[in-house]
Write a protein that holds these residues in place. Sequence first.
Motif: not given
Length: 121
Positions: A1, A5-6, A9, A13, A93
Amino acid sequence: MVHSSRRDRVIAECGAKPGSVEDYPFGDGVAVFKVAGKMFALVPLGPSPGSVSLKCDPDLAIDLRRQYAAITAGYHLNKRHWNTVTLDGSVPDGELLDLIDHSYELVVARLPRAERDKLNT
């Protein structure tokens, strides 16, 4: 990732949690996620790699800080109850997602029963 984009995300979440509200009480540079008005995550929107600050059980917080260089005492927060995680990929992750869940659950557990019941968690 990749780094951006981490962070995306993490934001997704946090926003997907039941009753989660994204707010900007500290200005446009920090997304704050709350449930029933209580913070469970802060995500600065500055340069990569970025970070997320999460509520954490104090004993677990100490263990995590020993285990990962990317996990430090909460930045500008109660250092006993908050960790800041640098999103550089060094924290797996799956572990990061577990920490988001843990932070959310800690906050929900302290809500009055009526508030918890509204969340259907």
